[in-house]
Design an enzyme around this catalytic site. Structure first.
Site, PDB file in Angstrom:
ATOM      1  N   GLY A  11       0.847  -1.197   0.000  1.00 13.57           N
ATOM      2  CA  GLY A  11       0.000   0.000   0.000  1.00 13.57           C
ATOM      3  C   GLY A  11       0.880   1.244   0.000  1.00 13.57           C
ATOM      4  O   GLY A  11       1.898   1.278   0.682  1.00 13.57           O
ATOM      5  N   GLY A 112       6.231  -2.239   3.711  1.00 13.96           N
ATOM      6  CA  GLY A 112       5.718  -2.554   5.044  1.00 13.96           C
ATOM      7  C   GLY A 112       6.106  -3.984   5.430  1.00 13.96           C
ATOM      8  O   GLY A 112       7.073  -4.546   4.895  1.00 13.96           O
ATOM      9  N   ASP A 137       0.384   2.357   8.782  1.00 17.63           N
ATOM     10  CA  ASP A 137      -0.102   1.604   9.944  1.00 17.63           C
ATOM     11  C   ASP A 137       0.833   1.668  11.157  1.00 17.63           C
ATOM     12  O   ASP A 137       0.420   1.346  12.270  1.00 17.63           O
ATOM     13  CB  ASP A 137      -0.320   0.132   9.563  1.00 17.63           C
ATOM     14  CG  ASP A 137      -1.314  -0.031   8.426  1.00 17.63           C
ATOM     15  OD1 ASP A 137      -2.196   0.833   8.291  1.00 17.63           O
ATOM     16  OD2 ASP A 137      -1.194  -1.017   7.675  1.00 17.63           O
ATOM     17  N   ARG A 172     -25.865  14.115  16.939  1.00 20.78           N
ATOM     18  CA  ARG A 172     -25.739  12.711  16.542  1.00 20.78           C
ATOM     19  C   ARG A 172     -24.527  12.024  17.164  1.00 20.78           C
ATOM     20  O   ARG A 172     -23.563  12.673  17.586  1.00 20.78           O
ATOM     21  CB  ARG A 172     -25.558  12.615  15.025  1.00 20.78           C
ATOM     22  CG  ARG A 172     -26.822  12.833  14.251  1.00 20.78           C
ATOM     23  CD  ARG A 172     -26.517  12.920  12.768  1.00 20.78           C
ATOM     24  NE  ARG A 172     -27.755  12.924  12.000  1.00 20.78           N
ATOM     25  CZ  ARG A 172     -27.841  13.343  10.750  1.00 20.78           C
ATOM     26  NH1 ARG A 172     -26.780  13.810  10.123  1.00 20.78           N
ATOM     27  NH2 ARG A 172     -29.000  13.305  10.121  1.00 20.78           N
ATOM     28  N   GLN A 284      -6.517   8.559   3.818  1.00 21.24           N
ATOM     29  CA  GLN A 284      -5.494   8.503   4.882  1.00 21.24           C
ATOM     30  C   GLN A 284      -4.100   8.203   4.319  1.00 21.24           C
ATOM     31  O   GLN A 284      -3.095   8.423   4.970  1.00 21.24           O
ATOM     32  CB  GLN A 284      -5.867   7.448   5.925  1.00 21.24           C
ATOM     33  CG  GLN A 284      -7.059   7.889   6.777  1.00 21.24           C
ATOM     34  CD  GLN A 284      -7.708   6.730   7.530  1.00 21.24           C
ATOM     35  OE1 GLN A 284      -7.492   6.560   8.712  1.00 21.24           O
ATOM     36  NE2 GLN A 284      -8.496   5.936   6.831  1.00 21.24           N
ATOM     37  N   ARG A 285      -4.049   7.651   3.116  1.00 26.89           N
ATOM     38  CA  ARG A 285      -2.753   7.364   2.500  1.00 26.89           C
ATOM     39  C   ARG A 285      -2.395   8.399   1.421  1.00 26.89           C
ATOM     40  O   ARG A 285      -1.356   8.278   0.779  1.00 26.89           O
ATOM     41  CB  ARG A 285      -2.776   5.980   1.818  1.00 26.89           C
ATOM     42  CG  ARG A 285      -3.027   4.852   2.763  1.00 26.89           C
ATOM     43  CD  ARG A 285      -2.507   3.528   2.277  1.00 26.89           C
ATOM     44  NE  ARG A 285      -2.666   3.189   0.910  1.00 26.89           N
ATOM     45  CZ  ARG A 285      -3.223   2.056   0.462  1.00 26.89           C
ATOM     46  NH1 ARG A 285      -3.714   1.182   1.322  1.00 26.89           N
ATOM     47  NH2 ARG A 285      -3.267   1.785  -0.813  1.00 26.89           N
TER      48      ARG A 285
END
Ligand code: F6P
Length: 359
Positions: A11, A112, A137, A172, A284-285
């Site tokens: 990733g 990774g 991660d 909420r 997020q990446r």
């Protein structure tokens, strides 16, 4: 003449280009002889099929802040390394052949956990390999940090901040699903930075009653909304007690799209509060690396190149207690770095009143 290979595997993340720039700049500045750079396309696939391009050092200029990877990436799962490709190609033999045909002096692998296991295998097969700890991660054993992590935390935190305003307007509950694979580093850091009320991570199995009680507590204390940060790999104490195979079956039989949806459904049923799910997903990446990632990626690239120029290989660059160091691939490969439930940050988050759904 020195000839090095570069590849980015698995990733992607934000500081891959920054890392390669640092490797190349250090080589150019510090090598006693000219350096030729072979950039392999799409990770190990480029090494298997001899897809590479000889690159100029100038191609690595101006990419410090550029997200993604200029080489492209792909996943070549370690567990299928000895299974031939669909066209019958023996992956390990092919990678060795490409390396030898090109007379590479070293291969730099930005990857990774899975990619580092493959790097270790190639080192065992006699190739000179240096690994660099890439992943949002932060689960790479041996290093306190991985590049990509800080930027991913930034994206997840900004996302929680944005969700909070709409959650508050509508009164909420929001369940925000955050990446991290099997560990909870990004969710934990984003939950603290984003002031979440609840944080559920794989390392601390939750109980739904306790999660619901924590949400009620936050609302009773006067908050107009409640934010539950959920790791994509979060699991209940009941699920944690299952043998691995059974747990996998349980996940496969989910009727909800992910754990966050399951939790949201349960929360709405138990609290009667309108509950929504939101997820920043692959954003997020994405995008530019933040300043911390640019600095750490640069340190990794420089140290990897200097290590090579000093005649070392078969290691992964790491940072321990603020100092840069090397770890033998033998020592690192195949181990996972998980959040320690008794770590300072978990203890401090609990002191703030954040619930981990376990007490
Ligand atoms: O390892 C990085 C990561 O983004 C994990 O957090 C996530 O579980 C996984 O990759 C997603 O993979 P893919 O990009 O293949 O969907």
């Amino acid at each position: 003449m020195l000839r090095i290979g570069l590849l980015t595997s698995g990733g992607d993340c934000q500081a891959l280009n920054a890392t390669m720039r640092a490797i190349v700049k250090t080589m150019v500045n510090r090598a006693a002889e000219p350096v030729e750079i072979c950039g392999f396309e799409d990770g190990y696939q480029g090494l298997i099929y001899g897809r590479y391009r000889v690159m100029e050092a100038s191609e690595f200029e101006g990419i410090l802040a550029l997200g993604g990877t200029i080489l492209g990436t792909s996943r070549t799962p370690f567990k299928r390394l000895d299974t031939p490709e669909a066209d019958g190609v023996d992956k390990v033999a092919a990678m060795k052949e490409t390396y030898r045909d090109l007379s590479l002096d070293c291969l730099f692998v930005l990857g990774g956990n899975g990619s580092t296991k493959t790097a270790h295998r190639l080192a065992q097969e006699g190739l000179r390999v240096i690994a660099l700890p890439k992943t949002i991660d932060n689960d790479t054993w041996g290093t306190d940090l991985t590049f990509g992590f800080s930027s991913a935390v930034e994206v997840a935190t900004t996302y929680i901040d944005a969700i909070r305003t709409t959650a508050s307007s509508h009164g909420r509950v929001f369940v925000v699903e955050i990446m991290g694979h099997k560990v909870g580093w990004i969710p934990l850091h984003a939950a603290v930075a984003g002031g979440a009320d609840v944080c559920l991570i794989p390392e601390i199995p939750y109980e739904m009653d306790r999660v619901a009680a924590a949400v009620e507590r936050a609302l009773d204390a006067g908050s107009r909304c409640a934010i539950v940060a959920v790791a994509e790999g979060a699991l209940s104490s009941e699920e944690a007690a299952l043998p691995k195979k059974e747990y996998k079956k349980r996940v496969a039989s989910r009727t909800a799209p992910s754990v966050a949806y399951e939790i949201a459904r349960e929360l709405e049923a138990r609290t009667g509060r309108e509950t929504r799910v939101a997820a920043p997903g692959h954003a997020q990446r994405g995008g530019a690396p933040d300043a911390q990632d640019r600095v750490f990626a640069t340190q990794c690239g420089v140290e990897a190149a200097l290590g090579f120029l000093e005649g070392e290989h078969g290691f992964m660059v790491a940072q321990r207690g603020g100092r840069m160091c090397h770890f033998a691939l033998d020592e690192v490969a195949g181990k996972l770095k998980r959040v320690d439930p008794s770590s300072d940050l978990v203890r401090e988050a609990r002191a703030l009143g954040m619930s981990f759904g376990d007490e």
